[in-house]
Design a protein around this motif. Structure first.
Motif, mmCIF file in Angstrom:
data_model
loop_
_atom_site.group_PDB
_atom_site.id
_atom_site.type_symbol
_atom_site.label_atom_id
_atom_site.label_comp_id
_atom_site.label_asym_id
_atom_site.label_seq_id
_atom_site.Cartn_x
_atom_site.Cartn_y
_atom_site.Cartn_z
ATOM 1 N N TYR A 180 -104.555 22.489 6.097
ATOM 2 C CA TYR A 180 -105.868 22.944 6.529
ATOM 3 C C TYR A 180 -105.966 24.450 6.246
ATOM 4 O O TYR A 180 -104.970 25.139 6.122
ATOM 5 N N ARG A 181 -107.200 24.909 6.203
ATOM 6 C CA ARG A 181 -107.445 26.348 6.074
ATOM 7 C C ARG A 181 -108.326 26.762 7.236
ATOM 8 O O ARG A 181 -109.294 26.075 7.579
ATOM 9 N N GLY A 204 -113.435 27.286 12.327
ATOM 10 C CA GLY A 204 -112.802 25.995 12.525
ATOM 11 C C GLY A 204 -111.836 25.667 11.423
ATOM 12 O O GLY A 204 -111.545 26.483 10.541
ATOM 13 N N LEU A 205 -111.334 24.461 11.478
ATOM 14 C CA LEU A 205 -110.363 23.986 10.494
ATOM 15 C C LEU A 205 -111.068 23.341 9.317
ATOM 16 O O LEU A 205 -111.935 22.497 9.497
ATOM 17 N N GLN A 259 -110.445 36.937 -3.238
ATOM 18 C CA GLN A 259 -110.511 37.491 -1.887
ATOM 19 C C GLN A 259 -110.982 36.457 -0.874
ATOM 20 O O GLN A 259 -110.534 36.473 0.284
ATOM 21 N N GLU A 260 -111.837 35.545 -1.306
ATOM 22 C CA GLU A 260 -112.328 34.528 -0.365
ATOM 23 C C GLU A 260 -111.266 33.499 0.010
ATOM 24 O O GLU A 260 -111.481 32.671 0.900
ATOM 25 N N ASP A 261 -110.108 33.567 -0.655
ATOM 26 C CA ASP A 261 -108.997 32.678 -0.286
ATOM 27 C C ASP A 261 -108.263 33.200 0.943
ATOM 28 O O ASP A 261 -107.424 32.484 1.513
ATOM 29 N N SER A 262 -108.546 34.418 1.356
ATOM 30 C CA SER A 262 -107.881 34.988 2.523
ATOM 31 C C SER A 262 -108.194 34.156 3.756
ATOM 32 O O SER A 262 -109.364 33.912 4.084
ATOM 33 N N ALA A 263 -107.149 33.698 4.418
ATOM 34 C CA ALA A 263 -107.302 32.807 5.576
ATOM 35 C C ALA A 263 -105.907 32.513 6.110
ATOM 36 O O ALA A 263 -104.897 32.932 5.545
ATOM 37 N N VAL A 264 -105.881 31.745 7.206
ATOM 38 C CA VAL A 264 -104.617 31.195 7.692
ATOM 39 C C VAL A 264 -104.534 29.756 7.197
ATOM 40 O O VAL A 264 -105.465 28.968 7.394
#
Lengths: 117, 115
Positions: free
Chosen positions: A35-36, A42-43, A84-89
């Protein structure tokens, strides 16, 4: 340990670089999920592996994203040419699948925080 | 198709008061329902689940949830909130009528308990 582990815990990379995120599920769990989670959001489901079946890739946002699960255990999520939009947990979870085919509780790892500069 | 909705982005309660975090779902078959909690800078932790049986499910940390088939709801409740309950709560649903193992998560509700 007995839980789901993920590595690295933090990853900072430059735009355009490739990254690999690793997930070690709970031993014996046949199902594995990625998940991202963007900041405060949210997930977002990415991909699901179940045993030897073909993975459900319906959540992958683009062809820059791919994942493998080797030997039915460890999984690697690869993001090519990061943006940059890939930045996440990025969260990984695993679960047992019961004999009835139902999916049991998902157990989550601590996540990998990806920052793309 | 399966879906889940958490209509409130934020819930604020005073410590000691009862709390409710709402969740409604949509499935074609019978639902398999979960609640998870995420504390700051932590992964998601399982709280409780409903498959069949008693509509009132009890889980960790004194939380419970009530399955209501007619209202397609699975609201999370706690009789007396603690400041330490402040976290992000996710409801999830899985349609037992399908062979897919994928659960669908709601967008999350931030619970803030004030002393």
């Amino acid at each position: 340990g007995a839980g789901v582990s993920q590595s690295p815990s933090n990853k900072v990379t430059e735009k355009g670089k490739d990254v690999e995120l690793r997930c070690d599920p709970i031993s014996g769990h046949t199902a594995l999920y990625w998940y991202r989670q963007s900041l405060g959001q949210g997930l977002e489901f990415l991909i699901y592996f179940q045993g030897n079946s073909a993975p459900d890739k319906s959540g992958l946002p683009s062809d820059r994203f791919s994942a493998e699960r080797t030997g039915g255990s460890v999984s690697t999520l690869t993001i090519q040419r990061t943006q940059q939009e890939d930045s996440a947990v990025y969260l990984c979870a695993s679960s047992l699948v019961g004999t009835s085919g139902s999916t049991d509780t998902q157990y989550f790892g601590p996540g990998t925080r990806l920052t793309v500069l | 198709a399966q879906s889940v909705a958490q209509p409130e982005d934020q819930v604020n309660v005073a410590e000691g008061n009862p709390l409710t975090v709402k969740c409604t779902y949509s499935v074609s078959g019978n639902p398999y329902l979960f609640w998870y909690v995420q504390y700051p800078n932590r992964g998601l932790q399982f709280l409780l689940k409903y498959i069949t049986g008693d509509n009132l499910v009890k889980g960790s940390y004194g939380f419970e949830a009530e399955f209501n088939k007619s209202q397609t709801s699975f609201h999370l409740k706690k009789p007396s909130a603690l400041v330490s309950d402040s976290a992000l709560y996710f409801c999830a649903v899985r349609d037992l009528g399908t062979n897919a193992g994928k659960s669908t998560f709601g967008d999350g509700t931030t619970l803030t308990v004030k002393p």
